[in-house]
Design a protein around this motif. Structure first.
Motif: not given
Length: 106
Positions: A19, A22, A25-26, A28-30, A32-33, A48, A81
Motif C-alpha cells: 500500500m 500512491e 493505494l489508488q 486498492l481504494q478503487t 474497496v469502493r 484510475c 479487494a
C-alpha cells in the motif's frame, strides 16, 4: 471479525509495503469502493487513468501481498479487494493501541 493472530509481522510488513505507493493505494481504494463485486481490469484502468502495463504491475504487487483477489470470468479478470485481509491488517496495527498507557499509570 478476522482473528488477528493469523498475521505475523512479515505478512503485515508485506501488506503495508504494497500500500506504500500512491498508485497502488489508488487502485486498492478503487477496488474497496467497488465493493465485493469487484471490477474488471478495464474498469480499474478507466477509473484510475493509468496505462494498462502500469496497472498490471500494480495489480500483481497487490495480489502477491494478499490485498486483492483476482478471478477469471470468461475473457475478463475480475479484481476484488480482499476485505478480510485488509481488516486483519487494520486489526494488526491497532491491536497494540494504548498498551503503553496502562504502564504509564503505574
Amino acid at each position: 471479525m478476522v482473528v488477528l493472530s493469523n498475521i505475523d509481522i512479515e505478512e503485515a510488513a508485506q501488506g503495508f509495503a504494497a500500500m506504500g505507493s500512491e498508485a497502488r493505494l489508488q487502485v486498492l481504494q478503487t477496488l474497496v469502493r467497488a465493493g465485493r463485486a469487484g471490477l474488471t481490469v478495464g474498469d480499474i484502468q478507466e477509473r484510475c487513468g493509468m496505462p494498462a502495463s502500469t496497472l498490471a504491475h500494480h495489480l500483481k504487487f497487490l495480489a502477491s501481498a494478499g490485498l486483492i483477489e483476482q478471478e477469471k470470468d470468461g475473457r475478463s479478470v475480475i479484481s476484488r479487494a480482499a476485505f478480510d485481509h485488509l481488516e486483519a491488517l487494520a486489526g494488526y496495527i491497532l491491536n497494540e493501541c494504548c498498551t503503553d498507557e496502562s504502564k504509564d499509570d503505574k
